[in-house]
Design a protein around this motif. Sequence first.
Motif, PDB file in Angstrom:
ATOM      1  N   LEU A 519      42.033  19.028  48.585  1.00 31.15           N
ATOM      2  CA  LEU A 519      42.902  18.962  49.568  1.00 31.15           C
ATOM      3  C   LEU A 519      43.848  20.172  48.991  1.00 31.15           C
ATOM      4  O   LEU A 519      44.324  20.863  49.724  1.00 31.15           O
ATOM      5  N   ILE A 520      44.307  20.029  47.567  1.00 34.86           N
ATOM      6  CA  ILE A 520      45.226  20.837  47.130  1.00 34.86           C
ATOM      7  C   ILE A 520      44.630  21.648  45.968  1.00 34.86           C
ATOM      8  O   ILE A 520      44.157  21.059  45.054  1.00 34.86           O
ATOM      9  N   ASN A 521      44.951  22.896  46.043  1.00 33.99           N
ATOM     10  CA  ASN A 521      44.304  23.670  44.945  1.00 33.99           C
ATOM     11  C   ASN A 521      45.530  24.544  44.180  1.00 33.99           C
ATOM     12  O   ASN A 521      46.431  24.841  44.907  1.00 33.99           O
ATOM     13  N   PRO A 548      38.631  15.223  47.028  1.00 40.79           N
ATOM     14  CA  PRO A 548      39.429  15.248  45.867  1.00 40.79           C
ATOM     15  C   PRO A 548      40.955  15.643  46.440  1.00 40.79           C
ATOM     16  O   PRO A 548      41.096  16.452  47.174  1.00 40.79           O
ATOM     17  N   TRP A 549      41.606  14.868  45.602  1.00 38.54           N
ATOM     18  CA  TRP A 549      43.278  15.446  45.975  1.00 38.54           C
ATOM     19  C   TRP A 549      43.492  16.989  45.553  1.00 38.54           C
ATOM     20  O   TRP A 549      44.142  17.472  46.241  1.00 38.54           O
ATOM     21  N   TRP A 550      43.147  16.999  44.215  1.00 40.76           N
ATOM     22  CA  TRP A 550      43.950  18.065  43.577  1.00 40.76           C
ATOM     23  C   TRP A 550      43.072  18.699  42.588  1.00 40.76           C
ATOM     24  O   TRP A 550      42.392  18.142  41.974  1.00 40.76           O
ATOM     25  N   ASP A 551      42.966  20.058  42.629  1.00 42.80           N
ATOM     26  CA  ASP A 551      42.220  20.842  41.792  1.00 42.80           C
ATOM     27  C   ASP A 551      42.763  21.828  41.103  1.00 42.80           C
ATOM     28  O   ASP A 551      43.327  22.760  42.070  1.00 42.80           O
ATOM     29  N   VAL A 560      42.908  19.332  37.140  1.00 42.30           N
ATOM     30  CA  VAL A 560      43.808  18.226  37.337  1.00 42.30           C
ATOM     31  C   VAL A 560      43.208  16.983  38.032  1.00 42.30           C
ATOM     32  O   VAL A 560      42.698  17.109  39.191  1.00 42.30           O
ATOM     33  N   ASP A 561      43.260  15.790  37.331  1.00 40.22           N
ATOM     34  CA  ASP A 561      42.491  14.699  37.983  1.00 40.22           C
ATOM     35  C   ASP A 561      43.784  13.589  38.576  1.00 40.22           C
ATOM     36  O   ASP A 561      44.718  13.939  38.094  1.00 40.22           O
TER      37      ASP A 561
END
Length: 678
Positions: A519-521, A548-551, A560-561
């Motif tokens: 969702l967030i890059n 996934p929330w954030w990469d 970023v996990d």
Amino acid sequence: MKIIINFVFVIGVSVSLFAKDYHVDASSSNSGNGSKKNPFKTIQQAANVMKAGDVCYIHKGVYREEIIPKNSGTKKKPIVFTSYKNDIVIISATKKVTTWQQHQGAIYKAQNVIMNLGDGNNVYFNYKKMQIARWPNDSDDNEYTLDAKFIDKTKGTWSMSFISNNEIPKFDWTGGIIHYLGAHSGCSWERTITNYNENLNRIFFETLPQKWPFGNTHSPQRFENGHRGIFYLMNKLEALDAPNEWFYDKVAKTLYFYAPKGENPNHHSVEVSHRKHVVTINKNNIHLKGLNFFGGMIVINGNGNKVSNAMIKHGAERLVTNLKGAAVSDAAVLINSGFQNSIEKCVLENGSVNGIILGKNTEDCIVKNNIVQNFNTIGIHACLLSSYGNRNKILQNSFYGSARDGVKVTGNNSEFAYNHVQKCLISGADGGLFYVTGQSIPKNIELHHNWFHNAHANDNHAGKKATGIYLDNNAAGYIVHHNVVWDVEWAGLHFNWDAIKNEIYNNTFWNVGPSNEALINSWVPKRNNYQTNVEDNILYNNISDVRPWWDSGNGKHYRVDEKEFKGKEADNIFSNNKQFSEIPFNTEKHTLFMPLENSPLIDRGLEIRKITKGYKGKAPDLGAYEYGGAYWKPGVDWVPNNFAWKVSNGYLNVGISTIKNNQYLGKASKMVKELQLN
């Protein structure tokens, strides 16, 4: 004291009594005195004599002139230029071309034509912009699709001063123009062709500089998406071989034209660019109301000026040959400087570069309830709207159609609210429907109650890099709340470098790319041996489909996990954001995105000062809408009628089918163990 007060009162009455109405009629004689019975022939005749409180009534007709007011009005008594009753008035920056002679086949020519605007030269056929002669042809009559060729990528066939392609027609291209969009597809450029080698199928141009935007980013040096760039060639008579094309021989002062469907141009209205501006306002409190403007820019430097109920068509059309950077200041409406200027209830349509620019020296300006569509066909860093000044407000507008970014707001303490932004990144990439950069200095810009959707870069050459809200390099201090982002192909939200102190609350993100993409890059590389980092951002009450929330990356798949943004070592505050494998909101047209009855969104949000005020129930709802609250719909609230030209209806699109038919929903629940609310 009593005498002074009475004296001031008398002066005020005198000004009011001497305010005058002037009339202008293009069919009048030059000896008119501006009265209704004996009107001026030109608008400028009125502009030269009007004072505070005066009104100029313009009668139907086409006025081929530039309006330059000589005097200022006052806040209470502006100088007004408006149409007489409901007359259709067109102020044009063009001149007509007649006496066409057949040149060859369906190609006609007109002699003794003066076109002195260089990159600003254009030809219009029945008020539609035509295409400068090019190869390959614009086969679909759509500037956004490019219809270009890939340059050869074999070593030695390209450099910073030439490109090659075996299909290039074998005639001398020297003096023509190359349009190039690199493999990164973030910014196009154009260059004069300095030489042509027929044996090598090679076009030469002045060596590109190594600095941005050229260098390794937007030049043949960049290999990405399987190629090194696409191109087309323009501005040679030999390339004039298809309908809609034209070529101007500036030495012989001869214009060649292949009209649509091969028609005889003598039977139609053909016009060419004659001046760059239709209006230049360097005074204060000038109002333009109910007028139509064609082929030129409205430029404002002053205070309290207003453009309302107007249509501006083809206001900023130009090439960008030999541009040193990635942007130009040309716009259909350019407010360079001043405070409390406004653009309200207007239609701005068609332009190769910018729609509206509010310059860095503007303050407290308002852009409200306008339709702005189909700009930046050329693919540089241009937008439907860019606002750089402080405390500007952009409210309730409909924005549609751009080769690259949609809108940009960077001035301190500004507001962007209740706008509908869609259909951007049509041919470019690495941009957003809302796109900004910064200096890691908080701006206090509020971005709220907007819809952002339909961003899909051209996959034939650009790759999948079209996002929703893009807070790019070092953007800081954006308060982003109650927005909806859907149907984009590369993340709903994007941070880069040292993007800090942004606040992201109660947004709805849906169908923002494949479900295995975040969702967030973020992009956090080392720059000058310094590790950049996205930090001190706050994210509450946001919702999305399952993914996934954030990469985050730096070119080496750094990721970023969940432990990082939820654990003790987190750089950002990330709390109470939820994902769903089934649609938790309404998908009907008149209640789109409103929580369904018994939805898991209801009363599950955190209370946030100033952001969630007025909520219903025990607690705020998650996402952009409040169940039981007022339903808000962004964009214009009026239907455009009574303009000189029919308004395209692209801005009305919503794309509900892209919400209902989310191809990733069925697969989503298998990817993440626990993302649904308990």
